[in-house]
Scaffold this active site. Structure first.
Site, mmCIF file in Angstrom:
data_model
loop_
_atom_site.group_PDB
_atom_site.id
_atom_site.type_symbol
_atom_site.label_atom_id
_atom_site.label_comp_id
_atom_site.label_asym_id
_atom_site.label_seq_id
_atom_site.Cartn_x
_atom_site.Cartn_y
_atom_site.Cartn_z
ATOM 1 N N LYS A 9 0.832 -1.209 0.000
ATOM 2 C CA LYS A 9 0.000 0.000 0.000
ATOM 3 C C LYS A 9 0.870 1.264 0.000
ATOM 4 C CE LYS A 9 -3.960 -2.243 2.291
ATOM 5 N NZ LYS A 9 -4.853 -2.200 3.493
ATOM 6 N N TYR A 49 -12.421 -1.931 -3.489
ATOM 7 C CA TYR A 49 -12.936 -2.065 -2.117
ATOM 8 C C TYR A 49 -14.464 -1.977 -2.061
ATOM 9 C CZ TYR A 49 -8.361 -2.052 0.198
ATOM 10 O OH TYR A 49 -7.113 -2.396 0.658
ATOM 11 N N ASN A 112 -1.944 0.080 7.076
ATOM 12 C CA ASN A 112 -1.393 -1.190 7.552
ATOM 13 C C ASN A 112 -0.543 -1.905 6.489
ATOM 14 O OD1 ASN A 112 -3.440 -1.957 5.873
ATOM 15 N ND2 ASN A 112 -4.669 -2.998 7.418
ATOM 16 N N HIS A 115 -1.978 -5.595 1.613
ATOM 17 C CA HIS A 115 -3.284 -6.213 1.379
ATOM 18 C C HIS A 115 -3.081 -7.661 0.963
ATOM 19 C CE1 HIS A 115 -7.325 -6.942 -0.228
ATOM 20 N NE2 HIS A 115 -6.696 -7.576 -1.200
ATOM 21 N N GLU A 126 -9.905 -10.249 -7.432
ATOM 22 C CA GLU A 126 -8.867 -9.218 -7.261
ATOM 23 C C GLU A 126 -7.731 -9.371 -8.264
ATOM 24 O OE1 GLU A 126 -9.743 -8.547 -2.488
ATOM 25 O OE2 GLU A 126 -7.784 -9.310 -3.115
HETATM 26 P P1 IDP Z 1 -7.905 -6.796 5.642
HETATM 27 O O1 IDP Z 1 -7.081 -5.842 4.797
HETATM 28 O O2 IDP Z 1 -7.115 -7.314 6.816
HETATM 29 O O3 IDP Z 1 -8.551 -7.895 4.837
HETATM 30 P P2 IDP Z 1 -10.532 -5.526 5.758
HETATM 31 O O4 IDP Z 1 -11.495 -5.675 6.893
HETATM 32 O O5 IDP Z 1 -10.841 -6.234 4.481
HETATM 33 O O6 IDP Z 1 -9.082 -5.927 6.316
HETATM 34 O O7 IDP Z 1 -10.400 -3.963 5.494
HETATM 35 C C1 IDP Z 1 -9.780 -3.484 4.308
HETATM 36 C C2 IDP Z 1 -8.867 -2.333 4.680
HETATM 37 O O8 IDP Z 1 -9.652 -1.248 5.194
HETATM 38 C C3 IDP Z 1 -7.872 -2.635 5.815
HETATM 39 O O9 IDP Z 1 -6.702 -3.313 5.380
HETATM 40 C C4 IDP Z 1 -7.563 -1.243 6.317
HETATM 41 O O10 IDP Z 1 -6.654 -0.539 5.463
HETATM 42 C C5 IDP Z 1 -8.944 -0.579 6.230
HETATM 43 N N1 IDP Z 1 -9.704 -0.737 7.483
HETATM 44 C C6 IDP Z 1 -10.298 -1.871 7.965
HETATM 45 N N2 IDP Z 1 -10.928 -1.651 9.127
HETATM 46 C C7 IDP Z 1 -10.754 -0.331 9.409
HETATM 47 C C8 IDP Z 1 -11.181 0.525 10.481
HETATM 48 O O11 IDP Z 1 -11.863 0.104 11.426
HETATM 49 N N3 IDP Z 1 -10.794 1.839 10.412
HETATM 50 C C9 IDP Z 1 -10.036 2.328 9.380
HETATM 51 N N4 IDP Z 1 -9.628 1.569 8.345
HETATM 52 C C10 IDP Z 1 -9.971 0.253 8.358
HETATM 53 MG MG MG Z 2 -9.999 -7.738 3.332
#
Ligand code: IDP
Ligand code: MG
Length: 138
Positions: A9, A49, A112, A115, A126
């Site tokens: 990212k 997304y 984070n 992905h 994807e």
């Molecule tokens: P993942 O990337 O671990 O699969 P997902 O729940 O699919 O997590 O969420 C996609 C992305 O959205 C996350 O990697 C993160 O960048 C962002 N995200 C997820 N939950 C939150 C939140 O509670 N606050 C802000 N950003 C979030």
């Molecule tokens: Mg996800």
């Protein structure tokens, strides 16, 4: 043999972590069979997304994912969907297992670093979202 989509990212690219992340993938014996650098526009990021479109963090997530270049990769290995998610660690770096990419390099639950697809169906969607068949090697 299985395939998954991995993304470094914008925070990972701007903080100079491309090499470190690829090193960890290759050290696991996971093959990279497709790779490109892109700067997403909002339309492309929103499509990627789409499942999160009604979440409160959606707009902020799109701001983040369009803030700079990313590296998208197709990874190939047995059980690679689970293995890559294990290497990444939990979504929130504070909850991620010590030693994982997100635990060591993630800034917060949004920023984070990486992905990974979460199922066979999402991996197929994807991978096709970013790569034509002719852009993948075997
Ligand atoms: P993942 O990337 O671990 O699969 P997902 O729940 O699919 O997590 O969420 C996609 C992305 O959205 C996350 O990697 C993160 O960048 C962002 N995200 C997820 N939950 C939150 C939140 O509670 N606050 C802000 N950003 C979030
Ligand atoms: Mg996800």
């Amino acid at each position: 043999m299985e395939r998954t989509l991995a993304i470094i990212k914008p925070d990972g690219v701007s903080n100079g972590l491309i090499g470190e992340i690829i090193k960890r993938i290759e050290a696991e014996g996971i093959k990279i069979v497709g790779m490109k650098m892109l700067h997403l526009d909002r339309f492309k990021a929103e499509g990627f997304y789409y499942v999160h479109r009604s979440k409160p963090f959606f707009n902020s997530l799109i701001d983040y994912m369009t803030s700079g270049p990313i590296v998208v990769m197709v990874l190939q290995a047995p059980d690679v969907i689970n293995r890559w998610r294990k290497l990444m660690g939990a979504t929130d770096p504070k909850q991620a297992e010590p030693g994982t990419i997100r635990a060591e390099m993630g800034l917060n639950i949004e920023r984070n670093v990486v992905h990974g697809s979460d199922s066979k169906d999402s991996a197929m969607y994807e991978i096709n979202y970013f790569f034509k068949g002719t852009e993948l090697v075997d």
